[in-house]
Design an enzyme around this catalytic site. Structure first.
Site, PDB file in Angstrom:
ATOM      1  N   ASN A  14       0.819  -1.384  -0.122  1.00 34.89           N
ATOM      2  CA  ASN A  14       0.019  -0.126   0.004  1.00 34.89           C
ATOM      3  C   ASN A  14       0.873   1.235  -0.027  1.00 34.89           C
ATOM      4  OD1 ASN A  14      -2.212   1.562   2.234  1.00 34.89           O
ATOM      5  ND2 ASN A  14      -2.695   1.063  -0.165  1.00 34.89           N
ATOM      6  N   SER A  18      -1.365   0.542  -5.607  1.00 36.72           N
ATOM      7  CA  SER A  18      -2.720   0.897  -4.713  1.00 36.72           C
ATOM      8  C   SER A  18      -3.138   2.580  -4.318  1.00 36.72           C
ATOM      9  CB  SER A  18      -2.965  -0.668  -3.867  1.00 36.72           C
ATOM     10  OG  SER A  18      -2.195   0.168  -2.687  1.00 36.72           O
ATOM     11  N   ASP A 127       5.024  -4.508  -9.843  1.00 32.31           N
ATOM     12  CA  ASP A 127       5.630  -3.771  -8.445  1.00 32.31           C
ATOM     13  C   ASP A 127       7.061  -2.754  -8.012  1.00 32.31           C
ATOM     14  OD1 ASP A 127       5.713  -2.657  -6.027  1.00 32.31           O
ATOM     15  OD2 ASP A 127       6.048  -4.641  -4.900  1.00 32.31           O
TER      16      ASP A 127
END
Length: 162
Positions: A14, A18, A127
């Site tokens: 997070n 996101s 990522d």
């Protein structure tokens, strides 16, 4: 008044994907005049970054793309999220497997890859945390932007037909 649909964006910590997807969703909803219909948050699978602001490269990517009013503090997903949200979007296959593993049987949320909605067909939002520089963040931002816009256009078509 219509009850808002709720969306939760989920990645590993997070701190990158996101929160950027959350910011993009908020921005798109505002631009499309849909603030009365949609609400969005973001969360993590793991507790690495709980209580922290997003990664600085994520924030600078958002600002560079014109999203300057976003702030966020990382949190971890909870069982309650599966009842509170209509959609929970994972960023990659690992996140999806973790979401499927933790979901309650009587969940409310539909669990999907955000990239499923990418018109470019790139379903994994990789990522970028351990990348050097910001190129990975910019790529993740573009993927999230395309996916969110496509998702909202598709869902608004359904809502407008009711």
């Amino acid at each position: 008044m219509v009850e808002k649909k709720k969306v939760l964006m989920v990645c590993l910590g997070n701190s990158c994907r996101s929160p950027m997807a959350e910011a993009v969703f908020q921005d798109q909803v505002q631009k499309m005049g849909l603030s009365d219909f949609w609400e969005v948050e973001s969360a993590a699978i793991l507790d690495y970054h709980i209580g922290n602001a997003p990664e600085p490269r994520a924030m600078s990517t958002l600002q560079k793309e014109g999203i300057t009013n976003y702030s966020h503090i990382a949190r971890q997903i909870t069982k309650n999220d599966f009842y509170k949200f209509d959609w929970i979007f994972g960023m990659d296959k690992y996140i999806m497997s973790e979401l499927y593993e933790m979901r309650p049987k009587d969940k409310r949320a539909t669990i999907e890859l955000l990239g499923k909605y990418d018109p470019a067909g790139i379903i994994t939002i990789r990522d970028p945390l351990f990348d050097v520089g910001s190129a990975g963040f910019e790529t993740a931002f573009q993927q999230a932007s395309r996916s969110v816009r496509s998702f909202l256009e598709m869902k608004m078509d359904i809502i407008n037909k009711k």
